[in-house]
Design a protein around this motif. Structure first.
Motif, PDB file in Angstrom:
ATOM      1  N   GLY A  10      80.982  63.827 -45.361  1.00 20.80           N
ATOM      2  CA  GLY A  10      80.318  63.224 -46.510  1.00 20.80           C
ATOM      3  C   GLY A  10      79.069  63.982 -46.912  1.00 20.80           C
ATOM      4  O   GLY A  10      78.818  64.204 -48.105  1.00 20.80           O
ATOM      5  N   VAL A  11      78.284  64.391 -45.919  1.00 19.33           N
ATOM      6  CA  VAL A  11      77.072  65.166 -46.209  1.00 19.33           C
ATOM      7  C   VAL A  11      77.434  66.526 -46.781  1.00 19.33           C
ATOM      8  O   VAL A  11      76.770  67.036 -47.696  1.00 19.33           O
ATOM      9  CB  VAL A  11      76.215  65.319 -44.929  1.00 19.33           C
ATOM     10  N   LEU A  12      78.509  67.119 -46.261  1.00 17.95           N
ATOM     11  CA  LEU A  12      78.970  68.407 -46.791  1.00 17.95           C
ATOM     12  C   LEU A  12      79.384  68.274 -48.254  1.00 17.95           C
ATOM     13  O   LEU A  12      79.078  69.134 -49.086  1.00 17.95           O
ATOM     14  CB  LEU A  12      80.140  68.915 -45.955  1.00 17.95           C
ATOM     15  N   LEU A  13      80.063  67.187 -48.577  1.00 18.53           N
ATOM     16  CA  LEU A  13      80.452  66.937 -49.970  1.00 18.53           C
ATOM     17  C   LEU A  13      79.217  66.780 -50.852  1.00 18.53           C
ATOM     18  O   LEU A  13      79.174  67.311 -51.976  1.00 18.53           O
ATOM     19  CB  LEU A  13      81.321  65.688 -50.059  1.00 18.53           C
ATOM     20  N   ALA A  14      78.202  66.080 -50.348  1.00 15.06           N
ATOM     21  CA  ALA A  14      76.958  65.901 -51.110  1.00 15.06           C
ATOM     22  C   ALA A  14      76.284  67.249 -51.363  1.00 15.06           C
ATOM     23  O   ALA A  14      75.775  67.500 -52.466  1.00 15.06           O
ATOM     24  CB  ALA A  14      76.016  64.958 -50.367  1.00 15.06           C
ATOM     25  N   ALA A  15      76.284  68.119 -50.348  1.00  9.41           N
ATOM     26  CA  ALA A  15      75.697  69.449 -50.519  1.00  9.41           C
ATOM     27  C   ALA A  15      76.461  70.236 -51.577  1.00  9.41           C
ATOM     28  O   ALA A  15      75.871  70.953 -52.393  1.00  9.41           O
ATOM     29  CB  ALA A  15      75.696  70.202 -49.193  1.00  9.41           C
ATOM     30  N   GLY A  16      77.789  70.092 -51.571  1.00  9.83           N
ATOM     31  CA  GLY A  16      78.594  70.758 -52.582  1.00  9.83           C
ATOM     32  C   GLY A  16      78.266  70.279 -53.989  1.00  9.83           C
ATOM     33  O   GLY A  16      78.217  71.068 -54.934  1.00  9.83           O
ATOM     34  N   LEU A  17      78.016  68.984 -54.114  1.00 13.58           N
ATOM     35  CA  LEU A  17      77.652  68.439 -55.426  1.00 13.58           C
ATOM     36  C   LEU A  17      76.295  68.961 -55.883  1.00 13.58           C
ATOM     37  O   LEU A  17      76.088  69.219 -57.074  1.00 13.58           O
ATOM     38  CB  LEU A  17      77.628  66.909 -55.357  1.00 13.58           C
ATOM     39  N   ILE A  18      75.376  69.149 -54.940  1.00 14.34           N
ATOM     40  CA  ILE A  18      74.065  69.708 -55.281  1.00 14.34           C
ATOM     41  C   ILE A  18      74.223  71.122 -55.828  1.00 14.34           C
ATOM     42  O   ILE A  18      73.609  71.500 -56.836  1.00 14.34           O
ATOM     43  CB  ILE A  18      73.141  69.702 -54.047  1.00 14.34           C
ATOM     44  N   VAL A  19      75.044  71.919 -55.161  1.00 15.05           N
ATOM     45  CA  VAL A  19      75.282  73.285 -55.620  1.00 15.05           C
ATOM     46  C   VAL A  19      75.937  73.270 -56.998  1.00 15.05           C
ATOM     47  O   VAL A  19      75.584  74.058 -57.885  1.00 15.05           O
ATOM     48  CB  VAL A  19      76.169  74.040 -54.612  1.00 15.05           C
ATOM     49  N   PHE A  20      76.890  72.367 -57.196  1.00 18.72           N
ATOM     50  CA  PHE A  20      77.567  72.271 -58.489  1.00 18.72           C
ATOM     51  C   PHE A  20      76.578  71.921 -59.593  1.00 18.72           C
ATOM     52  O   PHE A  20      76.596  72.519 -60.679  1.00 18.72           O
ATOM     53  CB  PHE A  20      78.667  71.218 -58.413  1.00 18.72           C
ATOM     54  N   GLU A  21      75.698  70.964 -59.345  1.00 18.05           N
ATOM     55  CA  GLU A  21      74.705  70.573 -60.346  1.00 18.05           C
ATOM     56  C   GLU A  21      73.739  71.710 -60.636  1.00 18.05           C
ATOM     57  O   GLU A  21      73.338  71.914 -61.792  1.00 18.05           O
ATOM     58  CB  GLU A  21      73.939  69.331 -59.877  1.00 18.05           C
ATOM     59  N   ALA A  22      73.365  72.462 -59.588  1.00 17.29           N
ATOM     60  CA  ALA A  22      72.480  73.602 -59.790  1.00 17.29           C
ATOM     61  C   ALA A  22      73.142  74.645 -60.681  1.00 17.29           C
ATOM     62  O   ALA A  22      72.508  75.256 -61.546  1.00 17.29           O
ATOM     63  CB  ALA A  22      72.100  74.210 -58.441  1.00 17.29           C
ATOM     64  N   ASP A  23      74.442  74.826 -60.496  1.00 18.49           N
ATOM     65  CA  ASP A  23      75.180  75.782 -61.329  1.00 18.49           C
ATOM     66  C   ASP A  23      75.252  75.299 -62.773  1.00 18.49           C
ATOM     67  O   ASP A  23      75.130  76.104 -63.707  1.00 18.49           O
ATOM     68  CB  ASP A  23      76.583  75.978 -60.756  1.00 18.49           C
ATOM     69  N   VAL A  24      75.441  74.002 -62.970  1.00 18.98           N
ATOM     70  CA  VAL A  24      75.480  73.446 -64.328  1.00 18.98           C
ATOM     71  C   VAL A  24      74.146  73.676 -65.025  1.00 18.98           C
ATOM     72  O   VAL A  24      74.092  74.097 -66.196  1.00 18.98           O
ATOM     73  CB  VAL A  24      75.826  71.945 -64.289  1.00 18.98           C
ATOM     74  N   LEU A  25      73.047  73.400 -64.315  1.00 19.02           N
ATOM     75  CA  LEU A  25      71.712  73.601 -64.896  1.00 19.02           C
ATOM     76  C   LEU A  25      71.473  75.077 -65.204  1.00 19.02           C
ATOM     77  O   LEU A  25      70.868  75.423 -66.212  1.00 19.02           O
ATOM     78  CB  LEU A  25      70.652  73.080 -63.937  1.00 19.02           C
ATOM     79  N   ARG A  26      71.955  75.957 -64.307  1.00 21.79           N
ATOM     80  CA  ARG A  26      71.774  77.397 -64.531  1.00 21.79           C
ATOM     81  C   ARG A  26      72.507  77.844 -65.794  1.00 21.79           C
ATOM     82  O   ARG A  26      71.992  78.646 -66.578  1.00 21.79           O
ATOM     83  CB  ARG A  26      72.302  78.162 -63.320  1.00 21.79           C
ATOM     84  N   ARG A  27      73.704  77.331 -65.987  1.00 21.11           N
ATOM     85  CA  ARG A  27      74.481  77.743 -67.156  1.00 21.11           C
ATOM     86  C   ARG A  27      73.884  77.209 -68.449  1.00 21.11           C
ATOM     87  O   ARG A  27      74.044  77.810 -69.519  1.00 21.11           O
ATOM     88  CB  ARG A  27      75.934  77.255 -66.998  1.00 21.11           C
ATOM     89  N   ARG A  28      73.208  76.061 -68.376  1.00 21.68           N
ATOM     90  CA  ARG A  28      72.602  75.491 -69.577  1.00 21.68           C
ATOM     91  C   ARG A  28      71.286  76.172 -69.939  1.00 21.68           C
ATOM     92  O   ARG A  28      70.851  76.105 -71.084  1.00 21.68           O
ATOM     93  CB  ARG A  28      72.363  73.991 -69.362  1.00 21.68           C
ATOM     94  N   ALA A  29      70.663  76.775 -68.930  1.00 18.09           N
ATOM     95  CA  ALA A  29      69.334  77.390 -69.169  1.00 18.09           C
ATOM     96  C   ALA A  29      69.452  78.608 -70.099  1.00 18.09           C
ATOM     97  O   ALA A  29      70.474  79.289 -70.136  1.00 18.09           O
ATOM     98  CB  ALA A  29      68.725  77.803 -67.846  1.00 18.09           C
TER      99      ALA A  29
END
Length: 235
Positions: free
Chosen positions: A216-235
């Motif tokens: 579960g924690v690993l999945l949460a970390a994956g979601l953090i990375v995914f959100e960071a990538d989304v923010l990077r692409r929007r910047a």
């Protein structure tokens, strides 16, 4: 990870040098695996090596790109799956996950052959070095304990520094000596790697509370990375 070495501003002869270095790295990796890791047991934890390879691929795909010495480079949060895999896989499983993940990225990004071969062979040698450093540091500590996670983080960072230096050698070695931007490159690349490795260490420790909690924690970390990538692409 290396960017495309054949850019117009890249020094002449870089692709050839990269190809030669890639061959040397690949030979060193095969020799190390053949003499030290053959016959080592299977996965230690609940996650198979191929699943870790997918995580490595996903993290490497979330790359932050910048230019150094006129050549594009990329750094990624690959420290997260690297640390987790180091604690949950056997040494040979760890090397397989790292190399397969790098190969997947090379195929998807369709880099020139020299750059793709370099990235894959570098991933293999980096994995061997990480395994060696981890083995020297772990002693008798549990792999998913705070001490074990600390050893994994330190080993992954050692591999990251080596990889950065080898990328610099491949791009600039024998052309400009020690480039002025070397310190900047190492800082930018390894600062992100350090943060990712720390997060990976927290994920690894969470497995000590049970496989379900760790997953579960690993999945949460994956979601953090995914959100960071989304923010990077929007910047």
């Amino acid at each position: 990870m290396m960017g495309t070495p054949g850019s117009p501003s890249a020094p002449t002869g870089v692709p050839l040098r990269i190809g030669v270095i890639a061959a040397v790295l690949a030979a060193a990796t095969v020799a190390a695996v053949g003499t030290s890791l053959v016959g080592v047991g299977g996965a230690r934890g609940p996650i198979p090596w191929w699943a870790c390879a997918i995580m490595v691929f996903g993290a490497e795909a979330v790359a932050f790109r910048f230019r150094v010495f006129g050549t594009p480079h990329a750094v990624s949060p690959g420290g997260i799956p690297m640390v987790v895999a180091l604690g949950l896989l056997s040494p040979i499983g760890f090397v397989l996950a790292r190399v397969t993940g790098a190969l997947g990225v090379a195929l998807v990004e369709r880099k020139p052959f020299s750059a793709a071969a370099f990235n894959v062979s570098l991933g293999g040698l980096e994995a061997v070095v990480v395994v060696a450093v981890h083995g020297a540091l772990i002693q008798d500590a549990s792999l998913v304990s705070p001490a074990g996670a600390t050893a994994a983080v330190a080993a992954v960072l050692a591999g990251s520094v080596l990889a950065s230096l080898l990328v610099t050698l491949a791009v600039c070695g024998g052309v400009r000596g020690v480039p002025r931007g070397l310190g900047r490159m190492l800082f930018l690349g390894n600062a992100l790697e350090f943060g990712a490795a720390l997060l990976g260490g927290l994920v690894l420790v969470s497995f000590s509370a049970g496989d379900a909690i760790g997953a579960g924690v690993l999945l949460a970390a994956g979601l953090i990375v995914f959100e960071a990538d989304v923010l990077r692409r929007r910047a």
